[in-house]
Write a protein that holds these residues in place. Structure first.
Motif, short mmCIF file in Angstrom:
data_model
loop_
_atom_site.label_atom_id
_atom_site.label_comp_id
_atom_site.label_asym_id
_atom_site.label_seq_id
_atom_site.Cartn_x
_atom_site.Cartn_y
_atom_site.Cartn_z
N GLU A 120 0.80 -1.21 0.00
CA GLU A 120 0.00 0.00 0.00
C GLU A 120 0.84 1.27 0.00
OE1 GLU A 120 -3.18 -0.21 -0.28
OE2 GLU A 120 -3.20 -2.38 -0.15
N ARG A 155 -0.58 1.79 -9.02
CA ARG A 155 -1.89 2.27 -9.47
C ARG A 155 -1.77 2.92 -10.84
NH1 ARG A 155 -5.52 6.11 -5.66
NH2 ARG A 155 -4.92 4.39 -4.29
N HIS A 187 -1.20 -8.09 -8.87
CA HIS A 187 -2.21 -7.23 -8.27
C HIS A 187 -2.28 -5.95 -9.10
CE1 HIS A 187 -1.63 -9.14 -4.00
NE2 HIS A 187 -1.65 -10.03 -4.97
N TYR A 189 -4.41 -2.14 -10.09
CA TYR A 189 -5.29 -1.07 -9.61
C TYR A 189 -5.49 -0.11 -10.78
CZ TYR A 189 -7.23 2.23 -6.15
OH TYR A 189 -8.05 3.05 -5.42
N GLU A 191 -7.91 3.08 -12.21
CA GLU A 191 -8.92 4.07 -11.89
C GLU A 191 -9.04 5.05 -13.04
OE1 GLU A 191 -7.81 6.35 -8.49
OE2 GLU A 191 -5.97 7.12 -9.39
N THR A 217 -8.40 -4.01 -8.37
CA THR A 217 -9.20 -2.87 -7.96
C THR A 217 -9.53 -2.06 -9.20
OG1 THR A 217 -8.17 -2.75 -5.78
CG2 THR A 217 -9.29 -0.78 -6.55
N SER A 243 -12.13 -5.44 -5.90
CA SER A 243 -12.76 -4.20 -5.47
C SER A 243 -13.26 -3.51 -6.73
CB SER A 243 -11.76 -3.31 -4.71
OG SER A 243 -12.38 -2.12 -4.29
#
Length: 458
Positions: A120, A155, A187, A189, A191, A217, A243
């Protein structure tokens, strides 16, 4: 006798303006530029050089004391002689070569790197394994030989404003990370605050690797999801945590159902966090509310342990939904929503329940749905209903609702709720010691929230 073994590639510690009465040269200059372990022969050379340097240091100190100036130096009235400073730095560097850290096995360092990594705490420009691989040759070899260290991709934000050199650098960065992760699960992410049907090279890379997604995510506008993510359907067999936050785009009226069946083939799903902010369901043609379809898509998973729902639940579900293995359930009731779909839920193995409501002081009709859900799940549980943690994340829940919830949870050990005008009734009930009126006999921690948070041991 020479002070140290002479090696021409070693740079003196003293500055170029300092003239020392002896040469400071390292027998292993190549080891002082990396973290490689020394060979037995090199270790012997370092030990001998260290002994010589320490002897020379003692001679300098003895001479200084003999000249009666050590006291002045100790009182910081005179600067430290450059030869003493150079020797101290040199001795420190030699001791670093002999550090036990250099002798850690390759596999142990791999484990240390993986345990030290905080998934994170990185960003796209300072990816932790990428930085670690630049420390020295040995660490770089270890990092590159550890594909799982590269599975935490940073991300990725869909942003049309990024172009030119910055876009090329970002694309190269992601390509290198994906290459180094090799066949390991990854993993991701993604957006995007704007809607776009135009793909991005980085997004195309991530979608191509959908068969390797372990944690994903996705926080997107629905047109972007519809247009760019259809290739992931049927390729998410390794996905364990999802997510998925999907939002309306008021500039693009939606006239087709959301393609939620892209996530239907996820047999290993353990954690699902679903948020659908689709206020304009009336725009869907033909009528096909997203909430029941989302529930059917995400809930019927044999390994599901944690579920978070933040979506309209005002459409009823005909068949009963029982999740015997679910341990954590997080429910957020959206504004102006009657959670009728909650009547179909039965989660008999819950250990943690989180209920969140927006500030709706006049909405008292939603509390019976929640209480009935808990009562139904408790009745289906084998033995005592195992909920140990209850979080009521709502503004001033009425006392009767809080007491009803606590009364249905005999194994409750941790309680969090926001104090309201009639919360004194809840506190008095919890403080009651009469045997026939004890509420939450197993309670250990209570966190009433009022302006500031505090924890009271009960």
């Amino acid at each position: 006798m020479a002070l140290l073994f002479h090696t021409s590639n070693w740079s003196p510690f003293a500055t170029s303006g300092d003239r020392l009465p002896f040469d400071i040269v390292s027998p292993v200059p190549h080891l002082q530029l990396c973290n490689d372990p020394p060979s037995p022969n090199e270790e012997q050379l370092v030990h001998q050089a260290l002994v010589n340097a320490e002897n020379q240091r003692r001679r300098i100190l003895a001479e200084m004391k003999h000249r009666a100036i050590w006291e002045l130096i100790d009182n910081k009235t005179l600067p430290q002689p450059p030869e003493l400073k150079a020797l101290d730095e040199f001795i420190h560097s030699l001791r670093g070569v002999l550090s036990p850290m250099r002798k850690l096995p390759f596999e142990l360092l791999q484990l240390v790197f993986m345990l030290a990594f905080d998934a994170e705490a990185f960003d796209a420009q300072k990816h932790w394994p990428y930085t670690l691989s630049r420390v020295c040759r040995r660490w770089r070899q270890i990092c590159i030989a550890t594909p799982t260290l590269w599975k935490y991709l940073p991300r990725f934000t869909l942003d049309s404003r990024i172009s030119g050199f910055k876009a090329r650098r970002r694309r190269k960065f992601f390509a290198e990370l994906i290459e180094r992760s090799r066949g390991s699960l990854i993993h991701i992410y993604v957006e995007g605050s704007y809607s776009s049907a135009t793909s991005d090279p980085i997004l195309e890379m991530l979608v191509r690797e959908a068969h390797r997604w372990e944690f994903a995510t996705l926080e997107l506008r629905w047109p972007t999801f519809q247009a760019l993510f259809s290739p992931i359907k049927g390729r998410l067999q390794q996905l364990r945590r999802l997510s998925f936050h999907l939002y309306d785009d008021y500039r693009s009226p939606r006239t087709v159902p959301i393609l939620l069946d892209m996530f239907s083939g996820t047999p290993r799903m353990e954690h699902a966090d679903i948020k659908l902010k689709l206020e304009h369901e009336r725009l869907v043609v033909p009528p096909n509310p997203s909430a029941p379809r989302a529930i059917r898509t995400f809930i019927h998973k044999p390994h599901l342990h944690s579920l978070s729902l933040n979506l309209p639940l005002s459409t009823g579900i005909q068949s009963r939904i029982v999740l015997p293995g679910l341990k954590r359930f997080q429910l957020y009731v959206q504004e102006d929503d009657n959670p009728i779909a909650l009547d179909a839920f039965v989660f008999p193995a819950l250990e943690e329940l989180i209920v969140g409501l927006k500030q709706m002081p006049l909405r008292t009709d939603i509390y019976p749905f929640v209480v009935d859900f808990v009562r139904r799940s408790s009745a289906s549980s084998v033995g005592i209903f195992p909920v140990k943690r209850l979080h009521l994340q709502m503004t001033s829940p009425p006392a009767y609702f809080v007491i009803s919830m606590i009364d249905l949870l005999p194994a409750l050990k941790s309680l969090e709720f926001r104090l309201g005008d009639d919360s004194g009734r809840v506190l008095r009930q919890l403080a009651c010691t009469e045997r026939d009126f004890v509420l939450a006999p197993q309670l250990e921690v209570m966190s009433p929230i009022y302006r500031t948070n505090f924890i009271t041991r009960v």
